[in-house]
Design a protein around this motif. Sequence first.
Motif, mmCIF file in Angstrom:
data_model
loop_
_atom_site.group_PDB
_atom_site.id
_atom_site.type_symbol
_atom_site.label_atom_id
_atom_site.label_comp_id
_atom_site.label_asym_id
_atom_site.label_seq_id
_atom_site.Cartn_x
_atom_site.Cartn_y
_atom_site.Cartn_z
ATOM 1 N N LEU A 132 37.103 30.651 39.169
ATOM 2 C CA LEU A 132 36.637 31.904 39.756
ATOM 3 C C LEU A 132 35.624 32.516 38.795
ATOM 4 O O LEU A 132 35.964 32.869 37.664
ATOM 5 C CB LEU A 132 37.811 32.860 39.983
ATOM 6 N N LEU A 191 33.117 35.558 38.134
ATOM 7 C CA LEU A 191 32.764 36.923 38.508
ATOM 8 C C LEU A 191 31.602 37.416 37.643
ATOM 9 O O LEU A 191 31.290 36.814 36.611
ATOM 10 C CB LEU A 191 33.968 37.848 38.348
ATOM 11 N N PHE A 217 33.869 42.435 34.419
ATOM 12 C CA PHE A 217 35.232 42.895 34.670
ATOM 13 C C PHE A 217 35.221 44.399 34.900
ATOM 14 O O PHE A 217 34.892 45.177 34.010
ATOM 15 C CB PHE A 217 36.160 42.571 33.503
ATOM 16 N N LYS A 275 37.072 44.603 40.581
ATOM 17 C CA LYS A 275 37.139 43.147 40.432
ATOM 18 C C LYS A 275 38.578 42.708 40.146
ATOM 19 O O LYS A 275 39.001 41.616 40.536
ATOM 20 C CB LYS A 275 36.220 42.677 39.302
ATOM 21 N N GLU A 276 39.321 43.579 39.479
ATOM 22 C CA GLU A 276 40.731 43.289 39.230
ATOM 23 C C GLU A 276 41.503 43.258 40.540
ATOM 24 O O GLU A 276 42.397 42.427 40.734
ATOM 25 C CB GLU A 276 41.327 44.330 38.284
ATOM 26 N N TYR A 318 40.681 39.924 42.082
ATOM 27 C CA TYR A 318 41.371 38.843 41.372
ATOM 28 C C TYR A 318 42.841 38.767 41.771
ATOM 29 O O TYR A 318 43.353 37.687 42.098
ATOM 30 C CB TYR A 318 41.251 39.053 39.869
ATOM 31 N N HIS A 319 43.536 39.894 41.751
ATOM 32 C CA HIS A 319 44.965 39.883 42.083
ATOM 33 C C HIS A 319 45.192 39.507 43.545
ATOM 34 O O HIS A 319 46.201 38.882 43.878
ATOM 35 C CB HIS A 319 45.593 41.236 41.765
ATOM 36 N N ILE A 377 44.294 29.592 38.516
ATOM 37 C CA ILE A 377 42.953 30.174 38.524
ATOM 38 C C ILE A 377 42.436 30.336 37.096
ATOM 39 O O ILE A 377 43.100 30.924 36.248
ATOM 40 C CB ILE A 377 42.961 31.554 39.210
ATOM 41 N N VAL A 428 39.410 32.227 35.247
ATOM 42 C CA VAL A 428 38.422 33.269 35.513
ATOM 43 C C VAL A 428 37.409 33.328 34.374
ATOM 44 O O VAL A 428 37.787 33.351 33.197
ATOM 45 C CB VAL A 428 39.087 34.650 35.661
ATOM 46 N N GLY A 476 39.353 38.899 48.460
ATOM 47 C CA GLY A 476 40.276 38.029 47.736
ATOM 48 C C GLY A 476 41.164 37.226 48.664
ATOM 49 O O GLY A 476 41.415 36.039 48.421
#
Length: 336
Positions: free
Chosen positions: A93, A95, A98, A102-103, A106-107, A119, A121, A309
Motif C-alpha cells: 500500500l 500512500l 501520513f 489516511k489512517e 489504512y484501517h 499489508i 505501507v 479502503g
Amino acid sequence: MLNEEQETFVFTINHDSDIPKYQQLVNGINNAIAENILQKGDLLPSVNAICKNNQLSRDTVFKAYSILKDQNVIDSVPNKGYYVAGETRKVLLVLDTFKAYKEVLYHSVVNNLPDNVIIDVQFHHYNIDVFKTIINNGIGKYYKYVVMNFDHGDIASTLSSISSDKLLLIDWNIQADKTNNHVFQDFGKAFYDALTEAVDLFRKYKKIEFVYPDFTNHPYETVEFFKKFCADFNFEYGIITDPKKFNIEKGIAYISVSDRILGHFLEQCKEKDFEPGKDVGFLSYNETPMKKFIYKGISVVSTDFKEIGTKAAAFITHDEETQCYVPTKLIIRESL
C-alpha cells in the motif's frame, strides 16, 4: 499431512537480474502461494534439486528458505524437507503522506482483509525518486499493489512493470489510463456540488476566501471549481496562497485544504474573540475523526476514506476489475 512435492512448480532464476538470486527464490515462493500454485502443506523442491536445476549454491537456497521460515511462510520437517506453512499474501500500500484521514483509509483496508493478508505501507511524499524506489523494490514481492499516485510524468512508466490485474490506483485520477483499476474521488464537479449545498450558509458572509497554500499538493482543479461556484452564485471571493498572509477578518468565510490553516484559524479566532459560524466561517477539506469534536465541530467537504479502503480491500481479496468513484459529501457543523 504433507502433500507430495509440486511437480508443476519450478523456479525461474534470471542470472542477469539486479535482484539477488536468494530474493528471486523468496519472491517466487511468495508469488506461487499468492496465486494458489502452492498451498498450505505442499512440499517444496529440495535444496539439492534447486541447486542442480538453477545453477545455484546451497548457501543461496538456504538463505532464501531461512528468510521464508523467519516470515512463517514455510517450515521444515526432518527427513521430509520444506513445506508451505501458511497461505500468507503480502500487499503493498503506497500512500502520499501520513495524515489522520489516511489512517482512516489504512484501517479500513486492514479491517476488511482476511487474516492471511499482510499489508506493507510506504509513503512517497510526492517525491518521484522515492516513488520509483518503492515501486521498483517491490516488483515481484507482492500479491497486489494499491497505489496513491500523483502528478508526475514518470508515474505511468514506473507503474507499467506491474501487471494491470495486480494494480489498483486510489484517490486521484492523475497519470492514469482507462485500463487501470481505480477507486478515485472527484476533486472538481463533486466539490462544486458540495459547495452548492452550503449556498445559504455562505450568504451570511460578505466574502469567501479559498486558502490554497503554496506547500499543498491538493489538486488545483478544486480551486478552478471554487471560482466557478463563486461566479455562478455571485459571491465575492479571493485566493490565499501565502500562509503568512492568512489573517482572518470578521464577515469572511474561509475554505482550506490544509489542516495547518485550520489550526491557525482557531488560534486567531481565540486571539480576536471571533465566534466561528457567526463572526467568521470555516469549511475544511477532508474529514478526520477529530473534526466533529474540535471547537463545536468543523464543517467539512470530504470523500469517504473508509469506503475507499473497503473497496481497496475488495480488490485485494477478489480477482475482479474495479473502476469506480467514491462520492464527495458536505458535512455541516457549527464552524460554518
